[in-house]
Design an enzyme around this catalytic site. Structure first.
Site, PDB file in Angstrom:
ATOM      1  N   SER A 128     -13.995  21.472 -55.530  1.00 36.50           N
ATOM      2  CA  SER A 128     -13.990  21.930 -56.922  1.00 36.50           C
ATOM      3  C   SER A 128     -13.591  20.803 -57.868  1.00 36.50           C
ATOM      4  O   SER A 128     -12.788  19.933 -57.504  1.00 36.50           O
ATOM      5  CB  SER A 128     -12.979  23.070 -57.053  1.00 36.50           C
ATOM      6  OG  SER A 128     -12.729  23.344 -58.403  1.00 36.50           O
ATOM      7  N   TYR A 153      -4.787  26.832 -56.142  1.00 37.97           N
ATOM      8  CA  TYR A 153      -6.206  26.844 -55.751  1.00 37.97           C
ATOM      9  C   TYR A 153      -6.712  25.405 -55.578  1.00 37.97           C
ATOM     10  O   TYR A 153      -7.302  25.051 -54.549  1.00 37.97           O
ATOM     11  CB  TYR A 153      -7.026  27.576 -56.821  1.00 37.97           C
ATOM     12  CG  TYR A 153      -8.515  27.329 -56.742  1.00 37.97           C
ATOM     13  CD1 TYR A 153      -9.273  27.871 -55.703  1.00 37.97           C
ATOM     14  CD2 TYR A 153      -9.168  26.541 -57.693  1.00 37.97           C
ATOM     15  CE1 TYR A 153     -10.648  27.628 -55.625  1.00 37.97           C
ATOM     16  CE2 TYR A 153     -10.531  26.306 -57.620  1.00 37.97           C
ATOM     17  CZ  TYR A 153     -11.260  26.845 -56.593  1.00 37.97           C
ATOM     18  OH  TYR A 153     -12.624  26.607 -56.509  1.00 37.97           O
TER      19      TYR A 153
HETATM   20  N1  LIG Z   1     -18.116  29.316 -59.341  1.00 32.86           N
HETATM   21  C1  LIG Z   1     -17.602  28.155 -59.739  1.00 32.86           C
HETATM   22  O1  LIG Z   1     -17.621  27.811 -60.927  1.00 32.86           O
HETATM   23  C2  LIG Z   1     -16.995  27.208 -58.737  1.00 32.86           C
HETATM   24  C3  LIG Z   1     -16.479  25.976 -59.209  1.00 32.86           C
HETATM   25  C4  LIG Z   1     -15.916  25.097 -58.293  1.00 32.86           C
HETATM   26  C5  LIG Z   1     -15.898  25.397 -56.940  1.00 32.86           C
HETATM   27  N2  LIG Z   1     -16.395  26.582 -56.511  1.00 32.86           N
HETATM   28  C6  LIG Z   1     -16.344  26.866 -55.060  1.00 32.86           C
HETATM   29  O2  LIG Z   1     -17.645  27.255 -54.641  1.00 32.86           O
HETATM   30  C7  LIG Z   1     -17.551  28.240 -53.623  1.00 32.86           C
HETATM   31  C8  LIG Z   1     -18.315  29.486 -54.006  1.00 32.86           C
HETATM   32  O3  LIG Z   1     -17.777  29.988 -55.235  1.00 32.86           O
HETATM   33  P1  LIG Z   1     -18.263  31.355 -55.867  1.00 32.86           P
HETATM   34  O4  LIG Z   1     -18.159  31.215 -57.329  1.00 32.86           O
HETATM   35  O5  LIG Z   1     -19.553  31.763 -55.258  1.00 32.86           O
HETATM   36  O6  LIG Z   1     -17.082  32.319 -55.381  1.00 32.86           O
HETATM   37  P2  LIG Z   1     -17.097  33.847 -54.941  1.00 32.86           P
HETATM   38  O7  LIG Z   1     -15.672  34.296 -55.014  1.00 32.86           O
HETATM   39  O8  LIG Z   1     -18.122  34.602 -55.707  1.00 32.86           O
HETATM   40  O9  LIG Z   1     -17.580  33.766 -53.421  1.00 32.86           O
HETATM   41  C9  LIG Z   1     -16.738  33.467 -52.346  1.00 32.86           C
HETATM   42  C10 LIG Z   1     -17.068  34.456 -51.233  1.00 32.86           C
HETATM   43  O10 LIG Z   1     -16.284  34.120 -50.089  1.00 32.86           O
HETATM   44  C11 LIG Z   1     -15.907  35.333 -49.457  1.00 32.86           C
HETATM   45  N3  LIG Z   1     -14.710  35.058 -48.664  1.00 32.86           N
HETATM   46  C12 LIG Z   1     -13.469  34.701 -49.097  1.00 32.86           C
HETATM   47  N4  LIG Z   1     -12.632  34.541 -48.065  1.00 32.86           N
HETATM   48  C13 LIG Z   1     -13.350  34.820 -46.935  1.00 32.86           C
HETATM   49  C14 LIG Z   1     -13.026  34.845 -45.546  1.00 32.86           C
HETATM   50  N5  LIG Z   1     -11.794  34.545 -45.127  1.00 32.86           N
HETATM   51  N6  LIG Z   1     -14.013  35.165 -44.664  1.00 32.86           N
HETATM   52  C15 LIG Z   1     -15.272  35.468 -45.097  1.00 32.86           C
HETATM   53  N7  LIG Z   1     -15.630  35.466 -46.398  1.00 32.86           N
HETATM   54  C16 LIG Z   1     -14.671  35.136 -47.306  1.00 32.86           C
HETATM   55  C17 LIG Z   1     -15.652  36.302 -50.593  1.00 32.86           C
HETATM   56  O11 LIG Z   1     -15.756  37.662 -50.193  1.00 32.86           O
HETATM   57  C18 LIG Z   1     -16.728  35.899 -51.588  1.00 32.86           C
HETATM   58  O12 LIG Z   1     -17.872  36.719 -51.472  1.00 32.86           O
HETATM   59  C19 LIG Z   1     -16.051  28.489 -53.412  1.00 32.86           C
HETATM   60  O13 LIG Z   1     -15.605  27.688 -52.335  1.00 32.86           O
HETATM   61  C20 LIG Z   1     -15.429  28.018 -54.709  1.00 32.86           C
HETATM   62  O14 LIG Z   1     -14.095  27.607 -54.520  1.00 32.86           O
HETATM   63  C21 LIG Z   1     -16.948  27.503 -57.373  1.00 32.86           C
END
Ligand SMILES: NC(=O)c1ccc[n+]([C@@H]2O[C@H](COP(=O)([O-])OP(=O)(O)OC[C@H]3O[C@@H](n4cnc5c(N)ncnc54)[C@H](O)[C@@H]3O)[C@@H](O)[C@H]2O)c1
Length: 329
Positions: A128, A153
């Site tokens: 991130s 986080y």
């Molecule tokens: N959306 C953003 O702007 C953003 C920015 C920087 C980084 N990220 C990273 O990108 C990735 C995806 O982000 P997103 O926005 O799609 O998040 P999100 O929260 O929509 O998706 C994450 C998914 O992981 C699943 N999950 C969590 N813990 C779990 C576990 N122990 N076992 C199985 N499933 C599990 C959740 O149920 C969820 O559906 C993440 O790693 C997040 O940290 C996202």
């Protein structure tokens, strides 16, 4: 080719699975534990869309359960792994740090260990932009010092990068971490500003702008993020001749490189939704960075990544989805 995607019911995981399955060149196994954070209803709705695609299969599982995840990986035998599952949300990490330890530390260790036992060609994982923390100078470059994360986080994401390095170094696993910059688009998360703000404008409820609306964010449209993930996935690390000891580990920014002030972001949403926002201006928050902006030199040089979708265009597509899918509570 076979691709295992964790976090498949999440926002970015949904889009990655959709693109891969729609290409009709992949067998995609989506894994997610369907926890209640950021709307179980929305996760189920995303899965309904994904299950319309022939090449997609879903398994509900917790990747922090090491034997269960290793078993899944062993049975499916993926060529590639895209690890997007995580406990997300910056502010929620103040309330429930244990959830971040479970998914982002224990969970990531379990994913790495399963991959060590049966190595894929490449494992790409989500980091991130929040890792840049207190030392950040815009635009953020991957080799900038990122040693002072402002939230728990961000600390877990920085730890993931270090854990991955150790597996690349000691086991030769091919690993790439992607630092995503504020992703938005259709099917987005209800704890993030685009959906929170669109709902507030539609419903006439207060819209809270911290730092008096002067935070700058490098909003990146989700299709550009998917382009970045897939370009990188298909280009694993190739060591330079004569450097056999270089660990196959890389970090890339995936962003837009065009930060916008939150006040301007709200103005665009107001004009697309045809209603004024009821803005509440508030002081800065301790977990937030004043500005984010990706330097994209490294990922552009490595795989030719270039974001294509302007903020105006991306928000238009987001609002179009919002008006068709999001009903007032
Ligand atoms: N959306 C953003 O702007 C953003 C920015 C920087 C980084 N990220 C990273 O990108 C990735 C995806 O982000 P997103 O926005 O799609 O998040 P999100 O929260 O929509 O998706 C994450 C998914 O992981 C699943 N999950 C969590 N813990 C779990 C576990 N122990 N076992 C199985 N499933 C599990 C959740 O149920 C969820 O559906 C993440 O790693 C997040 O940290 C996202």
């Amino acid at each position: 080719m076979k691709v295992l995607v964790t976090g498949a019911a999440g926002f970015i995981g949904f889009h990655v699975c959709h693109r891969l399955a729609a290409s009709q060149k992949c067998e995609v196994l989506g894994v997610d534990n369907l926890n209640a954070y950021a709307s179980l209803e929305l996760k189920r709705a995303r899965l309904v869309e994904l299950e319309k695609q022939d090449g997609f299969r879903f398994v509900q599982a917790d990747f922090a359960d090491a034997p269960a995840f290793a078993g899944l990986q062993e049975n499916f035998r993926p060529d590639y792994i895209v690890h997007l599952g995580a406990q997300t949300g910056v502010r929620y990490s103040l309330e429930n740090p244990a959830a971040y330890v479970h998914s982002n530390l224990v969970g990531f260790a379990s994913v790495l260990e399963a991959a060590r036992r049966r190595p894929p060609k490449h494992l790409v994982f989500a980091s991130s932009s929040s890792v840049y923390g207190a030392d950040a100078r815009v635009p953020f470059r991957e080799d900038d010092d990122a040693g002072r994360p402002l939230s728990f986080y961000a600390a877990t994401k920085k730890a993931d990068e270090a854990m991955a390095y150790s597996y690349a170094h000691t086991h030769g696993l091919n690993l790439t971490g992607l630092r995503f910059f504020t992703v938005y688009g259709p099917w987005g998360r209800p704890d993030m500003t685009p959906l929170l703000f669109a709902r507030a404008i539609r419903d006439g409820t207060p819209l809270r702008l911290f730092n008096y609306g002067r935070y700058q964010r490098d909003f990146t449209y989700v299709d550009d993020i998917v382009d970045g993930v897939l370009k990188v996935l298909l280009h694993p690390f190739v060591g330079a001749a004569g450097e056999p000891t270089t660990p196959p580990w890389r970090i890339f920014n995936v962003g837009h490189q065009q930060p916008v002030e939150m006040r301007r972001f709200v103005q665009i949403l107001e004009s697309l939704l045809g209603r004024p926002a009821n803005v509440e201006l508030l002081p800065p928050l301790p977990t937030e960075m004043p500005a984010t902006c990706a330097d994209l030199t490294r990922i552009h040089a490595a795989v030719g990544y270039e974001p294509k979708v302007t903020l105006e265009d991306g928000l238009r597509r987001f609002v179009d989805w919002f008006q068709r899918h999001d009903r007032p509570a």
